[in-house]
Design a protein around this motif. Sequence first.
Motif, PDB file in Angstrom:
ATOM      1  N   THR A 156       0.826  -1.207   0.000  1.00 41.98           N
ATOM      2  CA  THR A 156       0.000   0.000   0.000  1.00 41.98           C
ATOM      3  C   THR A 156       0.857   1.253   0.000  1.00 41.98           C
ATOM      4  O   THR A 156       0.610   2.189  -0.768  1.00 41.98           O
ATOM      5  N   ILE A 157       1.871   1.286   0.834  1.00 42.98           N
ATOM      6  CA  ILE A 157       2.762   2.448   0.898  1.00 42.98           C
ATOM      7  C   ILE A 157       3.510   2.612  -0.424  1.00 42.98           C
ATOM      8  O   ILE A 157       3.655   3.726  -0.939  1.00 42.98           O
ATOM      9  N   ALA A 158       3.962   1.516  -1.015  1.00 42.53           N
ATOM     10  CA  ALA A 158       4.668   1.589  -2.295  1.00 42.53           C
ATOM     11  C   ALA A 158       3.770   2.157  -3.391  1.00 42.53           C
ATOM     12  O   ALA A 158       4.195   3.002  -4.182  1.00 42.53           O
ATOM     13  N   VAL A 159       2.516   1.710  -3.447  1.00 41.43           N
ATOM     14  CA  VAL A 159       1.574   2.224  -4.450  1.00 41.43           C
ATOM     15  C   VAL A 159       1.297   3.701  -4.190  1.00 41.43           C
ATOM     16  O   VAL A 159       1.303   4.519  -5.110  1.00 41.43           O
ATOM     17  N   GLY A 160       1.056   4.062  -2.935  1.00 38.33           N
ATOM     18  CA  GLY A 160       0.818   5.461  -2.590  1.00 38.33           C
ATOM     19  C   GLY A 160       1.972   6.354  -3.002  1.00 38.33           C
ATOM     20  O   GLY A 160       1.778   7.435  -3.582  1.00 38.33           O
ATOM     21  N   ARG A 161       3.182   5.922  -2.761  1.00 39.34           N
ATOM     22  CA  ARG A 161       4.365   6.709  -3.160  1.00 39.34           C
ATOM     23  C   ARG A 161       4.471   6.810  -4.673  1.00 39.34           C
ATOM     24  O   ARG A 161       4.808   7.859  -5.210  1.00 39.34           O
ATOM     25  N   ARG A 162       4.191   5.708  -5.360  1.00 46.07           N
ATOM     26  CA  ARG A 162       4.251   5.715  -6.832  1.00 46.07           C
ATOM     27  C   ARG A 162       3.235   6.697  -7.406  1.00 46.07           C
ATOM     28  O   ARG A 162       3.474   7.331  -8.427  1.00 46.07           O
ATOM     29  N   TRP A 163       2.110   6.841  -6.744  1.00 48.74           N
ATOM     30  CA  TRP A 163       1.067   7.766  -7.178  1.00 48.74           C
ATOM     31  C   TRP A 163       1.274   9.160  -6.590  1.00 48.74           C
ATOM     32  O   TRP A 163       0.387  10.007  -6.652  1.00 48.74           O
ATOM     33  N   ASN A 164       2.455   9.386  -5.977  1.00 47.69           N
ATOM     34  CA  ASN A 164       2.813  10.673  -5.372  1.00 47.69           C
ATOM     35  C   ASN A 164       1.859  11.092  -4.257  1.00 47.69           C
ATOM     36  O   ASN A 164       1.569  12.277  -4.086  1.00 47.69           O
ATOM     37  N   LEU A 165       1.372  10.120  -3.493  1.00 53.72           N
ATOM     38  CA  LEU A 165       0.544  10.404  -2.322  1.00 53.72           C
ATOM     39  C   LEU A 165       1.422  10.310  -1.087  1.00 53.72           C
ATOM     40  O   LEU A 165       2.270   9.427  -0.984  1.00 53.72           O
ATOM     41  N   ARG A 166       1.236  11.226  -0.179  1.00 52.24           N
ATOM     42  CA  ARG A 166       1.994  11.211   1.068  1.00 52.24           C
ATOM     43  C   ARG A 166       1.011  11.129   2.229  1.00 52.24           C
ATOM     44  O   ARG A 166       0.103  11.944   2.338  1.00 52.24           O
ATOM     45  N   GLY A 167       1.201  10.155   3.064  1.00 54.57           N
ATOM     46  CA  GLY A 167       0.321   9.981   4.213  1.00 54.57           C
ATOM     47  C   GLY A 167       0.954  10.503   5.487  1.00 54.57           C
ATOM     48  O   GLY A 167       2.106  10.922   5.521  1.00 54.57           O
ATOM     49  N   ARG A 168       0.184  10.451   6.512  1.00 51.82           N
ATOM     50  CA  ARG A 168       0.677  10.811   7.838  1.00 51.82           C
ATOM     51  C   ARG A 168       1.144   9.543   8.531  1.00 51.82           C
ATOM     52  O   ARG A 168       0.934   8.442   8.043  1.00 51.82           O
ATOM     53  N   SER A 169       1.755   9.684   9.683  1.00 49.11           N
ATOM     54  CA  SER A 169       2.142   8.506  10.461  1.00 49.11           C
ATOM     55  C   SER A 169       0.886   7.759  10.873  1.00 49.11           C
ATOM     56  O   SER A 169      -0.107   8.372  11.259  1.00 49.11           O
ATOM     57  N   GLU A 170       0.938   6.448  10.769  1.00 49.22           N
ATOM     58  CA  GLU A 170      -0.216   5.617  11.100  1.00 49.22           C
ATOM     59  C   GLU A 170       0.093   4.736  12.287  1.00 49.22           C
ATOM     60  O   GLU A 170       1.213   4.262  12.439  1.00 49.22           O
ATOM     61  N   ALA A 171      -0.915   4.519  13.091  1.00 53.14           N
ATOM     62  CA  ALA A 171      -0.805   3.536  14.167  1.00 53.14           C
ATOM     63  C   ALA A 171      -0.879   2.145  13.533  1.00 53.14           C
ATOM     64  O   ALA A 171      -1.527   1.975  12.494  1.00 53.14           O
ATOM     65  N   PRO A 172      -0.226   1.164  14.130  1.00 57.04           N
ATOM     66  CA  PRO A 172      -0.315  -0.196  13.576  1.00 57.04           C
ATOM     67  C   PRO A 172      -1.765  -0.638  13.417  1.00 57.04           C
ATOM     68  O   PRO A 172      -2.580  -0.467  14.312  1.00 57.04           O
TER      69      PRO A 172
END
Length: 94
Positions: free
Chosen positions: A19-35
């Motif tokens: 999920t993080i890899a796809v988000g980065r590829r799509w130039n999306l930046r998230g916030r810190s997430e709890a597990p």
Amino acid sequence: MPLSEFADDVVDMHVFTQTIAVGRRWNLRGRSEAPGENAMRDLLTRRYRYAADDIPHRDLLNCLDEDGKLLALLDMPANHGDDGHRVRDASESA
């Protein structure tokens, strides 16, 4: 592949990494997430229909023939399913 690779925590880690890899590829930046929060995956799913099946396919858990051989994932009858999708013949154009 050892069965331990399919343990819940291992699968969850791979889903998170993908999920993080796809988000980065799509130039999306998230916030810190709890597990276990899965906020980025929730965003991708709700906003972009990420991981929504758009091609009818055989159920992966029911894809063996009577001899135990693996059936083709997309090689299904044209009238398969009741969701209005139809599998195109290989000779048909998109």
